[in-house]
Design an enzyme around this catalytic site. Structure first.
Site, PDB file in Angstrom:
ATOM      1  N   SER A  55       4.263 -14.517  55.974  1.00 23.46           N
ATOM      2  CA  SER A  55       3.100 -15.342  55.601  1.00 23.46           C
ATOM      3  C   SER A  55       3.576 -16.610  54.905  1.00 23.46           C
ATOM      4  CB  SER A  55       2.197 -14.590  54.628  1.00 23.46           C
ATOM      5  OG  SER A  55       1.799 -13.359  55.159  1.00 23.46           O
ATOM      6  N   GLU A 106       3.187 -19.339  49.914  1.00 20.16           N
ATOM      7  CA  GLU A 106       3.769 -18.106  49.398  1.00 20.16           C
ATOM      8  C   GLU A 106       5.278 -18.270  49.403  1.00 20.16           C
ATOM      9  OE1 GLU A 106       5.386 -14.699  50.671  1.00 20.16           O
ATOM     10  OE2 GLU A 106       3.485 -13.824  51.286  1.00 20.16           O
ATOM     11  N   ARG A 147       1.748 -11.391  44.596  1.00 21.16           N
ATOM     12  CA  ARG A 147       2.920 -12.225  44.947  1.00 21.16           C
ATOM     13  C   ARG A 147       3.438 -13.019  43.742  1.00 21.16           C
ATOM     14  NH1 ARG A 147       2.177  -9.385  48.757  1.00 21.16           N
ATOM     15  NH2 ARG A 147       2.407  -9.949  50.964  1.00 21.16           N
TER      16      ARG A 147
HETATM   17  N1  EPU Z   1      -6.557 -13.130  60.554  1.00 22.24           N
HETATM   18  C1  EPU Z   1      -7.132 -13.987  61.481  1.00 22.24           C
HETATM   19  N2  EPU Z   1      -6.306 -14.633  62.317  1.00 22.24           N
HETATM   20  C2  EPU Z   1      -4.958 -14.496  62.312  1.00 22.24           C
HETATM   21  C3  EPU Z   1      -4.378 -13.609  61.363  1.00 22.24           C
HETATM   22  C4  EPU Z   1      -5.220 -12.947  60.492  1.00 22.24           C
HETATM   23  O1  EPU Z   1      -8.333 -14.155  61.529  1.00 22.24           O
HETATM   24  O2  EPU Z   1      -4.261 -15.140  63.109  1.00 22.24           O
HETATM   25  C5  EPU Z   1      -7.472 -12.420  59.625  1.00 22.24           C
HETATM   26  C6  EPU Z   1      -8.099 -11.165  60.238  1.00 22.24           C
HETATM   27  O3  EPU Z   1      -9.395 -11.061  59.724  1.00 22.24           O
HETATM   28  C7  EPU Z   1      -7.236 -10.050  59.682  1.00 22.24           C
HETATM   29  C8  EPU Z   1      -6.929 -10.588  58.298  1.00 22.24           C
HETATM   30  O4  EPU Z   1      -6.741 -11.970  58.496  1.00 22.24           O
HETATM   31  O5  EPU Z   1      -7.922  -8.839  59.609  1.00 22.24           O
HETATM   32  C9  EPU Z   1      -5.721  -9.986  57.638  1.00 22.24           C
HETATM   33  O6  EPU Z   1      -4.574 -10.118  58.458  1.00 22.24           O
HETATM   34  P1  EPU Z   1      -3.310  -9.182  58.235  1.00 22.24           P
HETATM   35  O7  EPU Z   1      -3.705  -7.755  58.199  1.00 22.24           O
HETATM   36  O8  EPU Z   1      -2.262  -9.567  59.215  1.00 22.24           O
HETATM   37  O9  EPU Z   1      -2.832  -9.521  56.769  1.00 22.24           O
HETATM   38  P2  EPU Z   1      -2.662 -10.899  55.983  1.00 22.24           P
HETATM   39  O10 EPU Z   1      -3.657 -10.939  54.895  1.00 22.24           O
HETATM   40  O11 EPU Z   1      -2.593 -12.056  56.914  1.00 22.24           O
HETATM   41  C10 EPU Z   1      -1.069  -9.873  54.187  1.00 22.24           C
HETATM   42  C11 EPU Z   1       0.262 -10.211  53.598  1.00 22.24           C
HETATM   43  C12 EPU Z   1       1.378  -9.801  54.546  1.00 22.24           C
HETATM   44  C13 EPU Z   1       1.279  -8.309  54.800  1.00 22.24           C
HETATM   45  C14 EPU Z   1      -0.112  -8.008  55.389  1.00 22.24           C
HETATM   46  C15 EPU Z   1      -0.350  -6.521  55.570  1.00 22.24           C
HETATM   47  C16 EPU Z   1      -0.161 -12.173  52.217  1.00 22.24           C
HETATM   48  C17 EPU Z   1       0.016 -13.639  52.073  1.00 22.24           C
HETATM   49  N3  EPU Z   1       0.330 -11.639  53.335  1.00 22.24           N
HETATM   50  O12 EPU Z   1      -1.206 -10.682  55.356  1.00 22.24           O
HETATM   51  O13 EPU Z   1       2.625 -10.067  53.920  1.00 22.24           O
HETATM   52  O14 EPU Z   1       2.279  -7.861  55.692  1.00 22.24           O
HETATM   53  O15 EPU Z   1      -1.130  -8.486  54.490  1.00 22.24           O
HETATM   54  O16 EPU Z   1      -0.563  -5.938  54.327  1.00 22.24           O
HETATM   55  O17 EPU Z   1      -0.706 -11.518  51.333  1.00 22.24           O
HETATM   56  C18 EPU Z   1       4.302 -11.721  53.673  1.00 22.24           C
HETATM   57  O18 EPU Z   1       4.024 -11.721  52.472  1.00 22.24           O
HETATM   58  O19 EPU Z   1       5.172 -12.475  54.136  1.00 22.24           O
HETATM   59  C19 EPU Z   1       3.576 -10.855  54.558  1.00 22.24           C
HETATM   60  C20 EPU Z   1       3.791 -10.817  55.874  1.00 22.24           C
END
Ligand code: EPU
Length: 341
Positions: free
Chosen positions: A241, A337, A169
Site C-alpha cells: 500500500s 504509508e 501504521r
Molecule cells: N478497494 C477498491 N479498489 C481497489 C482496492 C481496494 O475499491 O483497487 C476497496 C474495496 O472496497 C476493498 C477495500 O478497498 O474491500 C479494502 O481493500 P483490501 O482488503 O485490499 O485492503 P486495504 O485497506 O487496501 C489494508 C492494508 C494492507 C493489508 C490489507 C489487508 C493499509 C494501508 N493497507 O489494505 O497492507 O494487506 O489491508 O489487511 O492499511 C501494506 O501496508 O503495505 C499492505 C499491503
C-alpha cells in the site's frame, strides 16, 4: 580500529535492495550483526559524523535521490524460545530475520498470532516501526517488548509493548524515537492455544467450506489472498500500500456517504472510521494507469508500481497527482504509508 566482519562498500546500488527497485545509490553500505557493530559505526572517528540510515528488507521505502551517507543493514539473527507455559511461548527474534521466515516458523511450531501476517515482505526489526498489519491483525497484538540500541546514549534499552505507542501504521519509532533507536531484537508472546482471527472478509471467504481452520490453512489462505490481490515485488517493483487508509470522523463520514452512497468504510470500536484509500484512488480513475514505467496496479489501486525503470521521482510525482485528485473529488487528504527518502 575494530574491523568489521563485513567491510563497508562504496557507491552501492539500492535497486535490488528495496522492493520498489528504483535505481538510487548509497554512498556507503555496511551491515551490523550486534550492538557492538553499531557502537563502532556511531562512535568511530571515520563514521561518527556520517549521516546514517537503517535499511532492512527495503519493503516500505521509496528513494527519490541517492543517500549521501552510510546505509546500515541489520544482520542480527536468531529465533530463541525464552519462556514457555502451558498456554503460550515467549520468543526473542533478531531484527535481521526475514519477517515471513519467522511467520512460517511460528506456524510450523504451532504458535498462534502471526499467521495473518504471513507473506508480508520485510524484516522483523522493522515490523514494529510501522506496526505492520494485515487481515485484522497487527504486530502490536503479539509484541511483548522491543530491544533497541540508542544512537544518543549508545546503550541497550527495552521497551514494553504499552510504551511503544503503537497505532495504525505508527509507533514511537516513527515519532519520538525517530532516528534515535535501532531495533536489535523483538520479543513476541504467541499462543499455543488455538486462537484464530478470521473476521476479515477476504480471509473468511478463502477459508469457507474448508472445514475447521488450522494454522497452516490460515497461513496458506493469507498467502493466496495476498498473491491474488497484491503484486509480487519479485516480479514488479512495489512497496505494498502506498497510502494509508484515511481516518475520518463520524460526522465527515455522514456527509461523504450522502454524496457517495456506495463508499465503503470501517468503524473502530474506539470511535472514528477509516475509508479504504484503494476505493478513493480507483474512483478517481487511476487503477491500471501507467505513464512510462510508473503506474497504479491494475488489481489494486492502492499499490503504485515500478514496471522496470521508473525513477523514485516519477513515482513520487504520480503519488502527488493521485493525492491531488482525491483531495479535489472527495476533500480527503491521503498520506503516504511508504517512507520517502
Ligand atoms: N478497494 C477498491 N479498489 C481497489 C482496492 C481496494 O475499491 O483497487 C476497496 C474495496 O472496497 C476493498 C477495500 O478497498 O474491500 C479494502 O481493500 P483490501 O482488503 O485490499 O485492503 P486495504 O485497506 O487496501 C489494508 C492494508 C494492507 C493489508 C490489507 C489487508 C493499509 C494501508 N493497507 O489494505 O497492507 O494487506 O489491508 O489487511 O492499511 C501494506 O501496508 O503495505 C499492505 C499491503
Amino acid at each position: 580500529m575494530k574491523t568489521m566482519t563485513t567491510p563497508v562498500q562504496e557507491n552501492v546500488s539500492l535497486k535490488n535492495r528495496t522492493t520498489f527497485q528504483v535505481d538510487a545509490k548509497a554512498r556507503f553500505w555496511g551491515e551490523f550483526s550486534s550492538p557492538e557493530d553499531l557502537m563502532f559505526y556511531y562512535r568511530d572517528e571515520t563514521w561518527r559524523t556520517v549521516p546514517k540510515l537503517i535499511l532492512g528488507g527495503g519493503s516500505n521505502v521509496l528513494f527519490v535521490k541517492d543517500f549521501p551517507g552510510l546505509v546500515l543493514h541489520p544482520a542480527i539473527r536468531g529465533i530463541d524460545l525464552v519462556e514457555e507455559d502451558p498456554e503460550s511461548v515467549s520468543v526473542t527474534v533478531g531484527g535481521g530475520e526475514n519477517w515471513d521466515d519467522f511467520a512460517a516458523h511460528a506456524v510450523s511450531m504451532g504458535w498462534h498470532g502471526v499467521e495473518n501476517l504471513s507473506w508480508i515482505p520485510g524484516f522483523v526489526g522493522t515490523g514494529p516501526v510501522q506496526n505492520i498489519g494485515a487481515y485484522g491483525a497487527e504486530i502490536k497484538d503479539v509484541v511483548e517488548q522491543v530491544e533497541y540500541w540508542s544512537t544518543t546514549d549508545f546503550g541497550r534499552h527495552l521497551l514494553a509493548n504499552q510504551d511503544c505507542r503503537f497505532a495504525y501504521r505508527d509507533s514511537i519509532f516513527k515519532q519520538g524515537l525517530k532516528n534515535e533507536a535501532v531495533i536489535t531484537r523483538v520479543r513476541f508472546r504467541l499462543s499455543k492455544v488455538p486462537r484464530f482471527n478470521l473476521a476479515y472478509a477476504d480471509l473468511k471467504q478463502e477459508l469457507a467450506g474448508k472445514g475447521p481452520p488450522t494454522l497452516a490453512a490460515v497461513r496458506d489462505a493469507v498467502i493466496a489472498v495476498r498473491k491474488r490481490k497484491l503484486p509480487d515485488p519479485a516480479e514488479v517493483g512495489n512497496a505494498g500500500s502506498f497510502f494509508k487508509n484515511p481516518e475520518v470522523s463520524e460526522d465527515m463520514l455522514e456527509i461523504l456517504r450522502r454524496r457517495h452512497p456506495s463508499m465503503p468504510s470501517y468503524r473502530f470500536a474506539a470511535g472514528g472510521c477509516k475509508i479504504p484509500a484503494g476505493w478513493l484512488v480507483e474512483r478517481c480513475g487511476w487503477k491500471g494507469f501507467r505513464q512510462g514505467d510508473a503506474g497504479v496496479h491494475p488489481r489494486h489501486a492502492l499499490v503504485l508500481v515500478n514496471y522496470g525503470s521508473a525513477t523514485g521521482e516519477e513515482i513520487q510525482d504520480l503519488a502527488g497527482r493521485i493525492e491531488a485528485s482525491v483531495l479535489d473529488r472527495f476533500g480527503i487528504e491521503l498520506s503516504p504509508e511508504v517512507t520517502i527518502l
